[in-house]
Design a protein around this motif. Structure first.
Motif, short mmCIF file in Angstrom:
data_model
loop_
_atom_site.label_atom_id
_atom_site.label_comp_id
_atom_site.label_asym_id
_atom_site.label_seq_id
_atom_site.Cartn_x
_atom_site.Cartn_y
_atom_site.Cartn_z
N ARG A 1 31.49 30.58 48.45
CA ARG A 1 32.64 29.81 48.87
C ARG A 1 33.80 29.94 47.87
N GLU A 2 33.43 29.94 46.61
CA GLU A 2 34.45 30.06 45.58
C GLU A 2 35.11 31.45 45.62
N VAL B 1 37.37 42.36 35.44
CA VAL B 1 37.43 41.18 34.58
C VAL B 1 38.85 40.96 34.09
N GLU C 1 34.45 29.55 29.89
CA GLU C 1 33.00 29.53 29.88
C GLU C 1 32.47 28.90 28.59
N ASP D 1 32.33 33.88 36.10
CA ASP D 1 32.42 33.41 34.72
C ASP D 1 32.69 34.54 33.74
N GLY D 2 33.54 35.45 34.12
CA GLY D 2 33.93 36.50 33.20
C GLY D 2 32.99 37.70 33.17
N TYR D 3 32.00 37.73 34.03
CA TYR D 3 31.12 38.89 34.11
C TYR D 3 31.24 39.53 35.49
N LYS E 1 41.48 32.56 50.75
CA LYS E 1 42.77 32.62 50.09
C LYS E 1 42.89 33.95 49.35
N ASN F 1 31.50 37.53 27.86
CA ASN F 1 32.23 38.79 27.87
C ASN F 1 33.70 38.53 27.61
N ARG G 1 37.17 28.49 52.93
CA ARG G 1 38.64 28.55 52.85
C ARG G 1 39.01 29.91 52.29
N SER H 1 44.98 36.63 36.18
CA SER H 1 45.49 35.70 37.19
C SER H 1 44.96 34.29 36.95
N GLY H 2 44.26 34.10 35.87
CA GLY H 2 43.84 32.76 35.52
C GLY H 2 42.54 32.30 36.16
N ARG H 3 41.71 33.22 36.59
CA ARG H 3 40.44 32.82 37.17
C ARG H 3 39.29 33.50 36.46
N ALA H 4 38.26 32.74 36.19
CA ALA H 4 37.08 33.33 35.58
C ALA H 4 36.11 33.75 36.68
N THR H 5 36.27 33.17 37.85
CA THR H 5 35.44 33.55 38.99
C THR H 5 36.36 33.97 40.12
N SER I 1 41.03 39.65 36.83
CA SER I 1 40.68 38.27 37.11
C SER I 1 41.26 37.32 36.06
N ALA J 1 41.48 31.25 31.29
CA ALA J 1 40.39 31.80 32.09
C ALA J 1 39.30 32.38 31.20
N ILE K 1 45.07 36.13 46.87
CA ILE K 1 46.12 35.92 45.86
C ILE K 1 46.58 37.28 45.35
N GLN L 1 38.13 25.29 40.56
CA GLN L 1 39.22 26.12 40.01
C GLN L 1 40.45 25.85 40.85
N CYS M 1 45.02 26.34 36.55
CA CYS M 1 45.80 27.52 36.16
C CYS M 1 46.82 27.80 37.24
N ARG N 1 47.48 31.79 31.36
CA ARG N 1 46.42 31.84 32.38
C ARG N 1 45.24 32.64 31.86
#
Lengths: 451, 139
Positions: A364-365, A173, B108, A201-203, A401, B3, A399, A179-183, A176, B104, A403, B122, B91, B100
């Motif tokens: 996909r995400e 978490v 939620e 989503d942060g879990y 990617k 979380n 796609r 790097s600015g992503r929740a998923t 994640s 992030a 990172i 995203q 982001c 970021r």
């Protein structure tokens, strides 16, 4: 609710290889030291000499005993066991008779709580020079941490170190978020193992965690065995004396140290092998084939005793283990490891396996947000290679990617940095699990506060 | 509670503007940002009616993070004009790690405040800010 806005929090991430500790809000950990601890079982002779050889190094053992002694209600058994062991944290550079090197973490989970205690103590008292009673504490934990292990952590932190507030955050978490992503799909390639975990989503999605025992240390071990099979002895630095006889001419005299343990010798050799690995290895651009690399120029590396070892195709063969673990069989000395571990998947297979365990809606995400982090991810070309292999194997519509931060420090310490930022947010203060809350609800409350 | 949520709140203004976009279709997009001093999400920019997706992409700052909602208009298989509201988290890799992280970690909670979001995107660089991607998600 804990309102300690003005005191900066501490962030600690105990990994297999190194322990990272520092203040929240800074962009790199203040203290980075090995998680492996030197242990001497006390049995007369070893004790005296070890104490005499203190030499400015930290002596955790003494400090620890004193502290447990002061604490009322300390467990008698526990104390007796501790008195029989002397821990040397961050003091592995110095050879001591009968000192064994013991890893704190096994398979990503804490194997020995005394050692973790030692690491924490060392971080607080010797490195950061703080009193843990005054600072809220954010600890990074492995994504697949067990409930009992979390409760033990909470208990130790509140009861023994009397921290005012605590938060446990999952490695994946934190990476994640940093790097600015929740998923995202976090590929954390560390020292002792590689973990692929999906974060939504942060879990962390626990079902989708895929792990393998191939990490930086396995590569180091392979490098060590490869060099040894070339009939070159890697002599640990402590085992010889090098004197300059004439200008530019050295003589090496071996020292006779019969009381050195096998684990310490191996550890010292691994340190050198790790340095060789870091200096010469890189991931091949496409699948490694013996023939193609037969004629590549070798790269020299000077060992501490002055001998020079030439590394050729192995520069590429060793990192290839990450992508294709079956290559372990072709490295002399590693056949046994390969057999013991049974079937290990390569990194691209692990990624696909993990994604396929997730709900079809988010696959996909995940494909478009694969985060590569951890100490082992610093290896040159690793990101490009992973992206290439995944593109070949992923479904058409996806796609792909991969990172990863261009900055090696950010790659290595992504977990710690994530924790540092999180804990420094003024608005995060209300999320801490505070001491009164612990006292009222007990350690199991952590599962609610830090899901 | 999410979380590791950051405890960032949401300004009422955000919800009101979003309702306007949803019900009255006054604007094609709204861009939100986090006000760190106030610990809450506030409205940054509102698109004028008639602006295209390109205008929206341009309105997002390069080295900073933002949230946005975009009212995506499309023609479905039965030749009907339809819209779907996208939630976009912007982001870029060039933004500061700290920004970021906050975006992030607070996403939620903020998204749940906005009732009626259908799809999500995203984006971490300009290539991920693409109408094509939205079309793919719609179908």
């Amino acid at each position: 609710m804990y309102g300690g806005d003005e005191v900066s929090a501490l962030v600690i991430d105990v990994g297999w290889n190194t322990c990272k500790a520092g203040y929240a809000g800074e962009d790199a950990p203040k203290a980075v030291f090995p998680s492996l601890v030197g242990v001497i079982e006390k049995s007369g002779a070893a004790d005296g000499s070890a104490a005499a050889l203190g030499n400015g190094d930290v002596e955790m053992g003494d400090a620890e005993e004193k502290r447990t002694g002061n604490k009322p209600g300390g467990d008698g058994n526990d104390k007796a066991r501790k008195a029989n062991r002397k821990l040397y944290v961050n003091a592995l550079g110095f050879r001591r008779d009968f000192m064994e090197v013991v890893p704190t973490v096994k398979e990503g989970l804490v194997a020995d709580w005394d050692l973790v205690e030692g690491l924490w103590e060392h971080a607080f008292r010797e490195r950061l020079l703080v009193d843990p009673r005054e600072h809220p504490m954010l600890l990074a934990e492995p994504s697949h941490n067990t409930n009992s292990s979390r409760e033990t952590t909470v208990e130790l932190m509140f009861e023994k170190h009397q921290v005012p507030a605590l938060f446990l955050a999952k490695n994946a978490v934190l990476t994640s978020f940093a790097s600015g992503r929740a998923t995202s799909l976090v590929v954390d390639s560390g020292g002792g193992s590689t973990t692929v975990a999906a974060v939504h989503d942060g879990y962390v999605l626990r079902k989708a965690i895929v792990r393998s025992p191939i990490g930086g240390d396995a590569l180091t071990e392979a490098m060590l065995n490869t060099v040894e099979s070339m009939n070159v002895m890697i002599k640990p630095r402590y085992s010889f004396k090098r004197t300059e006889v004439r200008l530019g001419e050295f003589r090496v005299t071996d020292l006779d140290l019969p009381n050195t343990t096998e684990s310490y010798r191996r550890y010292q050799q691994r340190c050198i092998a790790a340095d060789i690995k870091e200096s010469v290895c890189r991931v091949a651009d496409s699948t490694f084939e013996e023939k193609q690399y037969q004629n590549i120029p070798t790269q020299p590396y000077e060992l501490p005793d002055g001998n020079i070892v030439e590394i050729g195709a192995d520069r590429f063969r060793i990192p290839e283990i990450i992508f294709n673990p079956s290559i372990l069989k072709s490295i002399p000395g590693m056949e046994k490891v390969a057999e013991e571990q049974g079937r290990i998947s390569g990194l691209p297979t692990m990624v696909l396996e993990s994604i396929n365990k997730c709900d079809a809606d988010i696959r996909r995400e995940l494909f478009s947000g694969i985060l590569l982090a951890g100490g082992n991810a610093v290896m040159t070309q690793m990101k490009e290679r992973l992206e290439k292999e995944l593109m070949e194997e992923a479904p058409q519509a996806a796609r792909v990617k991969v990172i990863s931060s261009g900055n090696n420090i950010e790659r290595r310490f992504s977990v710690w940095i994530g924790g540092s930022i999180l804990a420094s947010l003024g608005s995060f203060q209300q999320m801490w699990m505070s001491k009164p809350e612990y006292e009222e609800n007990g350690p199991s409350f952590v599962h609610r506060k830090c899901p | 509670m999410a979380n590791a949520s950051t405890g960032i709140g949401v300004n009422d203004c955000c919800k009101l503007r979003f309702l306007e976009l949803k019900v009255k279709k006054t604007a094609p997009y709204i861009i939100f940002k986090i006000d760190e001093a106030k610990h809450e999400v506030t409205v940054d920019q509102i698109g004028a009616s008639g602006e295209s997706f390109e205008d929206f992409a341009k309105a997002l700052p390069e080295g900073e993070c933002r949230y946005a909602v975009y009212d995506y208009e499309f023609t479905n298989a039965d030749n009907c004009k339809k819209t779907k509201i996208f939630f976009i988290s912007w982001c870029p890799c060039t933004a500061k790690v700290k920004a970021r992280m906050i975006y992030a970690a607070s996403k939620e909670r903020f998204r749940r405040e906005l009732d009626g979001i259908q799809l999500e995107l995203q984006a971490t660089d300009a290539s991920e800010l693409d109408v094509e991607l939205m079309r793919e998600k719609v179908y």
